[in-house]
Scaffold this motif. Structure first.
Motif, PDB file in Angstrom:
ATOM      1  N   GLY A 236      13.123   7.413 -14.371  1.00  0.00           N
ATOM      2  CA  GLY A 236      11.934   8.051 -14.921  1.00  0.00           C
ATOM      3  C   GLY A 236      10.712   7.837 -14.055  1.00  0.00           C
ATOM      4  O   GLY A 236       9.924   8.768 -13.823  1.00  0.00           O
ATOM      5  N   GLU A 237      10.554   6.606 -13.540  1.00  0.00           N
ATOM      6  CA  GLU A 237       9.412   6.313 -12.676  1.00  0.00           C
ATOM      7  C   GLU A 237       9.472   7.146 -11.396  1.00  0.00           C
ATOM      8  O   GLU A 237       8.453   7.661 -10.919  1.00  0.00           O
ATOM      9  CB  GLU A 237       9.391   4.819 -12.326  1.00  0.00           C
ATOM     10  CG  GLU A 237       9.066   3.907 -13.505  1.00  0.00           C
ATOM     11  CD  GLU A 237       9.169   2.439 -13.129  1.00  0.00           C
ATOM     12  OE1 GLU A 237       9.280   2.144 -11.922  1.00  0.00           O
ATOM     13  OE2 GLU A 237       9.153   1.592 -14.051  1.00  0.00           O
ATOM     14  N   LEU A 238      10.651   7.296 -10.831  1.00  0.00           N
ATOM     15  CA  LEU A 238      10.804   8.044  -9.590  1.00  0.00           C
ATOM     16  C   LEU A 238      10.507   9.530  -9.780  1.00  0.00           C
ATOM     17  O   LEU A 238      10.082  10.209  -8.838  1.00  0.00           O
ATOM     18  CB  LEU A 238      12.221   7.858  -9.035  1.00  0.00           C
ATOM     19  CG  LEU A 238      12.528   6.461  -8.473  1.00  0.00           C
ATOM     20  CD1 LEU A 238      14.026   6.293  -8.238  1.00  0.00           C
ATOM     21  CD2 LEU A 238      11.753   6.211  -7.181  1.00  0.00           C
ATOM     22  N   CYS A 239      10.713  10.023 -10.983  1.00  0.00           N
ATOM     23  CA  CYS A 239      10.453  11.439 -11.248  1.00  0.00           C
ATOM     24  C   CYS A 239       8.977  11.800 -11.093  1.00  0.00           C
ATOM     25  O   CYS A 239       8.642  12.975 -10.905  1.00  0.00           O
ATOM     26  CB  CYS A 239      10.923  11.810 -12.661  1.00  0.00           C
ATOM     27  SG  CYS A 239      12.726  11.913 -12.807  1.00  0.00           S
ATOM     28  N   GLU A 240       8.117  10.803 -11.137  1.00  0.00           N
ATOM     29  CA  GLU A 240       6.681  11.051 -11.017  1.00  0.00           C
ATOM     30  C   GLU A 240       6.137  10.726  -9.636  1.00  0.00           C
ATOM     31  O   GLU A 240       4.929  10.684  -9.430  1.00  0.00           O
ATOM     32  CB  GLU A 240       5.915  10.271 -12.085  1.00  0.00           C
ATOM     33  CG  GLU A 240       6.252  10.710 -13.511  1.00  0.00           C
ATOM     34  CD  GLU A 240       5.359  10.061 -14.552  1.00  0.00           C
ATOM     35  OE1 GLU A 240       4.657   9.081 -14.209  1.00  0.00           O
ATOM     36  OE2 GLU A 240       5.367  10.536 -15.695  1.00  0.00           O
ATOM     37  N   THR A 241       7.026  10.525  -8.669  1.00  0.00           N
ATOM     38  CA  THR A 241       6.565  10.193  -7.318  1.00  0.00           C
ATOM     39  C   THR A 241       6.445  11.446  -6.457  1.00  0.00           C
ATOM     40  O   THR A 241       7.134  12.451  -6.664  1.00  0.00           O
ATOM     41  CB  THR A 241       7.547   9.224  -6.623  1.00  0.00           C
ATOM     42  OG1 THR A 241       8.825   9.855  -6.485  1.00  0.00           O
ATOM     43  CG2 THR A 241       7.695   7.937  -7.421  1.00  0.00           C
ATOM     44  N   GLU A 242       5.580  11.357  -5.461  1.00  0.00           N
ATOM     45  CA  GLU A 242       5.445  12.436  -4.482  1.00  0.00           C
ATOM     46  C   GLU A 242       6.738  12.581  -3.669  1.00  0.00           C
ATOM     47  O   GLU A 242       7.109  13.690  -3.270  1.00  0.00           O
ATOM     48  CB  GLU A 242       4.268  12.155  -3.547  1.00  0.00           C
ATOM     49  CG  GLU A 242       2.906  12.189  -4.220  1.00  0.00           C
ATOM     50  CD  GLU A 242       1.778  11.885  -3.248  1.00  0.00           C
ATOM     51  OE1 GLU A 242       1.966  12.055  -2.029  1.00  0.00           O
ATOM     52  OE2 GLU A 242       0.703  11.455  -3.723  1.00  0.00           O
ATOM     53  N   ASP A 243       7.404  11.459  -3.433  1.00  0.00           N
ATOM     54  CA  ASP A 243       8.643  11.503  -2.669  1.00  0.00           C
ATOM     55  C   ASP A 243       9.703  12.354  -3.360  1.00  0.00           C
ATOM     56  O   ASP A 243      10.458  13.083  -2.697  1.00  0.00           O
ATOM     57  CB  ASP A 243       9.190  10.084  -2.458  1.00  0.00           C
ATOM     58  CG  ASP A 243       8.528   9.367  -1.296  1.00  0.00           C
ATOM     59  OD1 ASP A 243       7.673   9.978  -0.630  1.00  0.00           O
ATOM     60  OD2 ASP A 243       8.866   8.185  -1.059  1.00  0.00           O
TER      61      ASP A 243
END
Length: 262
Positions: A236-243
């Motif tokens: 979930g956290e990664l879904c909000e990254t620019e990467d």
């Protein structure tokens, strides 16, 4: 690019791939001075925000690290013995807990504290001539730099007990068969292979790599349900990254992504 050449440790940092070389010929024994220098090198590398991977190796062809300094053992007391291994654990834990992958390129004998150092790394590469083992019980002691713990988690209690109780050495082939190392390469090519793997890692999202490493390292000691929740949280956290946005966009556009670690 930062460089550090101390008496027993050589290292470079400041780029995406950091390198640490143990230089205490002929067998690269882990003396107290060497551990102190290793601590400084690792601390410097950890402070560099640009670091995406680290390779740990040794000089020469005889040994990666052939163990700790046995000369110091005869005068140890209960208190000083505990202090000795706690110092090593603290340094090795820094390596194990790095947010980026650490690759160990083993170029010779990897015994005792040397194998425990390798166990603190994420990926282990061994040259064909490498022998590895934990011979401490033959000295009336046990592996004290987390060897009893990390080895067991890596290859299981049965094989760990066999290695530690008997002090037998494993060949590179035997070590690969039980999952102690990830790859065997021809003599002289461990560092080259380490660089290839590091370069493959650089092509991936750095935040994703850090989260995946944490999910694996922390989840292994959790009940499966708890580990899955941890994995979901990281996803979930990664879904909000620019990467993540860049990775998806690059995939659709059939190009290589340019990850910024954000």
């Amino acid at each position: 690019m930062g460089h550090g050449d101390m008496n027993l440790i050589q290292y470079s940092c400041g780029g995406e791939i950091a390198k640490v070389t143990i230089h205490n010929p002929p067998l690269n024994v882990l003396t107290d001075e060497l551990l102190t220098e290793l601590d400084k090198a690792v601390s410097d590398i950890l402070q560099e925000e640009s670091t995406r991977a680290m390779i740990l190796t040794g000089t020469g062809k005889k040994a990666f690290v052939a163990g700790a300094d046995i000369n110091q053992f005869s005068v140890l007391t209960k208190e000083t013995g505990k202090e000795l291994v706690d110092k090593g654990k603290r340094i090795f834990n820094k390596i194990a807990n790095a947010k980026f992958p650490v690759i160990c390129a083993m170029n010779g004998l990897t015994l005792g504290g040397g194998l425990e150092l390798a166990l603190a790394c994420d990926i282990r590469i061994a040259e064909e001539n490498v022998k590895m083992g934990l011979p401490e019980t033959g000295l009336g002691i046990l592996p004290g730099y987390a060897g009893t713990q990390r080895l067991t988690r890596l290859i299981g209690p049965g094989k760990a007990k066999q290695m530690i109780f008997t002090g037998v050495t494993f060949s590179a082939v035997e070590a690969h068969q039980v999952g102690l190392i990830e790859k065997i390469v021809p003599n002289g090519e461990a560092y080259i292979e380490g660089m290839k793997i590091a370069e493959q890692i650089l092509m991936k999202g750095p935040v994703a790599i850090a989260c995946a490493k944490n999910a694996i390292d922390n989840g292994i000691d959790m009940p499966l349900a708890d580990g899955q929740r941890l994995e979901s949280d990281y996803f979930g956290e990664l879904c909000e990254t620019e990467d993540m946005q860049e990775g998806v966009k690059a995939f659709k556009e059939k190009r290589k992504p340019t990850f910024l670690g954000k």
